[in-house]
Design an enzyme around this catalytic site. Structure first.
Site, PDB file in Angstrom:
ATOM      1  N   ALA A  62       0.262   8.989 -10.680  1.00 46.70           N
ATOM      2  CA  ALA A  62      -0.009   9.911 -10.914  1.00 46.70           C
ATOM      3  C   ALA A  62       0.353  10.971  -9.445  1.00 46.70           C
ATOM      4  O   ALA A  62      -0.232  10.583  -8.695  1.00 46.70           O
ATOM      5  CB  ALA A  62      -0.513  10.562 -11.770  1.00 46.70           C
ATOM      6  N   GLY A 107      -2.113   5.657 -12.158  1.00 42.88           N
ATOM      7  CA  GLY A 107      -1.118   5.439 -13.455  1.00 42.88           C
ATOM      8  C   GLY A 107       0.304   4.456 -13.386  1.00 42.88           C
ATOM      9  O   GLY A 107       0.772   3.645 -14.205  1.00 42.88           O
ATOM     10  N   GLU A 110      -1.186   1.390 -14.394  1.00 37.63           N
ATOM     11  CA  GLU A 110      -1.344   1.869 -15.872  1.00 37.63           C
ATOM     12  C   GLU A 110      -0.051   1.230 -16.914  1.00 37.63           C
ATOM     13  O   GLU A 110      -0.096   1.016 -18.040  1.00 37.63           O
ATOM     14  CB  GLU A 110      -2.030   2.639 -16.555  1.00 37.63           C
ATOM     15  CG  GLU A 110      -3.460   2.130 -16.024  1.00 37.63           C
ATOM     16  CD  GLU A 110      -3.779   4.248 -15.807  1.00 37.63           C
ATOM     17  OE1 GLU A 110      -3.400   5.587 -15.150  1.00 37.63           O
ATOM     18  OE2 GLU A 110      -5.236   4.684 -16.195  1.00 37.63           O
ATOM     19  N   GLU A 130      -7.752   5.640  -7.708  1.00 38.44           N
ATOM     20  CA  GLU A 130      -8.637   7.036  -8.514  1.00 38.44           C
ATOM     21  C   GLU A 130      -9.870   7.592  -7.970  1.00 38.44           C
ATOM     22  O   GLU A 130     -10.367   8.019  -8.043  1.00 38.44           O
ATOM     23  CB  GLU A 130      -8.735   6.540 -10.092  1.00 38.44           C
ATOM     24  CG  GLU A 130      -7.091   7.106 -10.585  1.00 38.44           C
ATOM     25  CD  GLU A 130      -6.377   5.199 -11.161  1.00 38.44           C
ATOM     26  OE1 GLU A 130      -6.913   4.637 -10.827  1.00 38.44           O
ATOM     27  OE2 GLU A 130      -5.146   5.735 -11.637  1.00 38.44           O
TER      28      GLU A 130
HETATM   29  N1  CO8 Z   1       1.308  11.945  -6.009  1.00 36.11           N
HETATM   30  C1  CO8 Z   1       1.940  12.504  -5.060  1.00 36.11           C
HETATM   31  N2  CO8 Z   1       2.886  12.524  -4.290  1.00 36.11           N
HETATM   32  C2  CO8 Z   1       2.576  10.843  -3.939  1.00 36.11           C
HETATM   33  C3  CO8 Z   1       2.069   9.747  -4.261  1.00 36.11           C
HETATM   34  C4  CO8 Z   1       1.737  10.415  -5.425  1.00 36.11           C
HETATM   35  N3  CO8 Z   1       0.428   9.730  -6.063  1.00 36.11           N
HETATM   36  N4  CO8 Z   1       2.265   8.607  -3.633  1.00 36.11           N
HETATM   37  C5  CO8 Z   1       3.156   9.150  -2.812  1.00 36.11           C
HETATM   38  N5  CO8 Z   1       3.075  10.514  -2.826  1.00 36.11           N
HETATM   39  C6  CO8 Z   1       4.036  10.887  -1.547  1.00 36.11           C
HETATM   40  C7  CO8 Z   1       3.554  10.659  -0.627  1.00 36.11           C
HETATM   41  O1  CO8 Z   1       2.993  13.046  -0.622  1.00 36.11           O
HETATM   42  C8  CO8 Z   1       4.468  11.577   0.096  1.00 36.11           C
HETATM   43  O2  CO8 Z   1       5.156  13.145   0.171  1.00 36.11           O
HETATM   44  P1  CO8 Z   1       6.017  13.981   1.429  1.00 36.11           P
HETATM   45  O3  CO8 Z   1       6.947  13.192   1.881  1.00 36.11           O
HETATM   46  O4  CO8 Z   1       5.963  14.845   1.068  1.00 36.11           O
HETATM   47  O5  CO8 Z   1       4.504  13.608   2.146  1.00 36.11           O
HETATM   48  C9  CO8 Z   1       6.193  10.779   0.003  1.00 36.11           C
HETATM   49  O6  CO8 Z   1       5.464   9.857  -1.969  1.00 36.11           O
HETATM   50  C10 CO8 Z   1       5.957   9.308   0.870  1.00 36.11           C
HETATM   51  O7  CO8 Z   1       4.634   8.873   0.025  1.00 36.11           O
HETATM   52  P2  CO8 Z   1       3.632   8.362   1.838  1.00 36.11           P
HETATM   53  O8  CO8 Z   1       4.532   8.841   3.113  1.00 36.11           O
HETATM   54  O9  CO8 Z   1       2.715   8.316   1.785  1.00 36.11           O
HETATM   55  O10 CO8 Z   1       4.280   6.684   1.928  1.00 36.11           O
HETATM   56  P3  CO8 Z   1       3.530   5.568   3.322  1.00 36.11           P
HETATM   57  O11 CO8 Z   1       4.514   4.418   2.637  1.00 36.11           O
HETATM   58  O12 CO8 Z   1       2.981   6.073   4.121  1.00 36.11           O
HETATM   59  O13 CO8 Z   1       2.271   5.555   1.704  1.00 36.11           O
HETATM   60  C11 CO8 Z   1       0.932   4.982   0.027  1.00 36.11           C
HETATM   61  C12 CO8 Z   1       1.962   4.960   0.332  1.00 36.11           C
HETATM   62  C13 CO8 Z   1       0.173   3.939   0.499  1.00 36.11           C
HETATM   63  C14 CO8 Z   1       1.792   4.516  -2.115  1.00 36.11           C
HETATM   64  C15 CO8 Z   1       1.018   6.292  -0.315  1.00 36.11           C
HETATM   65  O14 CO8 Z   1       2.099   7.488  -0.412  1.00 36.11           O
HETATM   66  C16 CO8 Z   1      -0.550   6.773  -1.329  1.00 36.11           C
HETATM   67  O15 CO8 Z   1      -1.448   6.566  -1.622  1.00 36.11           O
HETATM   68  N6  CO8 Z   1       0.027   7.022  -2.605  1.00 36.11           N
HETATM   69  C17 CO8 Z   1      -1.227   7.720  -3.853  1.00 36.11           C
HETATM   70  C18 CO8 Z   1      -1.663   6.385  -3.882  1.00 36.11           C
HETATM   71  C19 CO8 Z   1      -2.774   7.043  -5.050  1.00 36.11           C
HETATM   72  O16 CO8 Z   1      -3.755   7.209  -4.744  1.00 36.11           O
HETATM   73  N7  CO8 Z   1      -2.551   7.013  -6.838  1.00 36.11           N
HETATM   74  C20 CO8 Z   1      -2.977   7.054  -7.343  1.00 36.11           C
HETATM   75  C21 CO8 Z   1      -2.813   8.775  -8.098  1.00 36.11           C
HETATM   76  S1  CO8 Z   1      -4.172   9.483  -9.358  1.00 36.11           S
HETATM   77  C22 CO8 Z   1      -3.663   8.412 -10.872  1.00 36.11           C
HETATM   78  O17 CO8 Z   1      -2.705   7.197 -10.647  1.00 36.11           O
HETATM   79  C23 CO8 Z   1      -4.213   8.770 -11.712  1.00 36.11           C
HETATM   80  C24 CO8 Z   1      -3.649   8.394 -13.341  1.00 36.11           C
HETATM   81  C25 CO8 Z   1      -4.626   8.467 -14.113  1.00 36.11           C
HETATM   82  C26 CO8 Z   1      -4.631  10.316 -14.918  1.00 36.11           C
HETATM   83  C27 CO8 Z   1      -2.719   9.807 -15.593  1.00 36.11           C
HETATM   84  C28 CO8 Z   1      -2.694  11.044 -16.662  1.00 36.11           C
HETATM   85  C29 CO8 Z   1      -0.403  10.705 -17.655  1.00 36.11           C
END
Ligand code: CO8
Length: 256
Positions: A62, A107, A110, A130
């Protein structure tokens, strides 16, 4: 739709495309997934493949920036639209297959586990990060993951937030198959095509019967199975399928 595209046909492919954010799900993306799945359910393809655009990510979860701005009621609404969209994957009568390319986190995982079948590329990464964000899997993960891999492994994955690779995911039953990088979508299409060759009503009723096994006791589930089995004998498809075997020819199913 801005973030979801659909390729239509006997095998439909739904692609989540928000590549600059690794296909992260904000409320609009979730609404669009739900809308696209509703349309597909009405159209009735033989199978639906769900994937993420690009090689790096299926869905990286998400959208954390969007969630960071939400109050509890908005979070509840987000979770609910997520649940509604995911129900259109596992409760829809149409078989659904996730082609997992790259990150399937939070997500994203999921979405994958709401599908009936998961094909993962070698570079796929699964996990539920999460709790590291101070929240929990709110799009069905706490309910579907234990049903899929058992409560102990589900708790370990959810409580640690640990990421696992495709092979490990296969070992614990989180994915059906691991295929070379870049091949997940092709293989998912092949599996979908294999399904599409069978009697569509038979596949639908079989999906409903397997789903029922998660909800009811064995005796009730077997009663349901017998009813669905009997119901199929009223269809042209069953006459065609069994008749074709007897006549030593290929069946042609009309879905009636
Ligand atoms: N949310 C928002 N932005 C994201 C997300 C995310 N989950 N994942 C990646 N991005 C964005 C980054 O912020 C970045 O944006 P920008 O270039 O503008 O800074 C862009 O995507 C590229 O990402 P990275 O530069 O971070 O790329 P890396 O290769 O360095 O890292 C990762 C990749 C490891 C996937 C890293 O981006 C990361 O850790 N992302 C977050 C993963 C995460 O924690 N996901 C779980 C989120 S919580 C959740 O899913 C809750 C679900 C339940 C609710 C649903 C209700 C519908």
């Amino acid at each position: 739709m801005d973030f979801v595209s659909v390729e239509r046909g006997d095998v439909a492919v739904l692609t989540i495309d928000r590549q600059e954010k690794l296909n992260a799900l904000n409320p609009q993306v979730v609404e669009e997934i739900g809308q696209a799945l509703l349309e597909l359910e009405a159209e009735g393809p033989r199978a639906v493949v769900v994937t993420g655009a690009g090689e790096r990510s299926f869905v990286a979860g998400a959208d954390i920036s969007a969630m960071n701005e939400m109050d509890p009621l908005e979070a509840k609404r987000f979770s609910e639209i997520g649940h509604a969209a995911m129900a259109l994957l596992d409760r829809s009568p149409i078989p659904t297959i996730a082609a997992v390319n790259g990150y399937a986190l939070g997500g994203g995982c999921e979405v994958a586990i709401a599908c009936d079948i998961r094909i993962a590329a070698e570079n796929a990464t699964f996990g539920f990060p999460e709790v590291g964000l101070g929240i929990l899997p709110g799009m069905g993960g706490t309910q579907r993951l234990p049903r899929l891999i058992g409560p102990a492994l589900a708790k370990e994955l959810i409580f640690t937030g640990r990421r696992i690779g495709a092979e490990k995911a296969r070992e614990i039953g989180l994915v059906n198959r691991v295929v070379p990088q870049g091949e997940a979508l092709n293989v998912a299409r092949e599996v979908a095509a294999e399904i599409a060759r069978n009697g569509p009503l038979a596949v639908r009723y079989a999906k409903a019967a397997v789903n029922r096994s998660a909800d009811v006791d064995l005796v009730s589930g077997l009663e349901y199975e017998a009813d669905q089995f009997a119901l199929l004998f009223a269809t042209e498809d069953a006459r065609e399928g069994m008749g074709a075997f007897v006549e030593k020819r290929k069946p042609e199913f009309g879905g009636r």
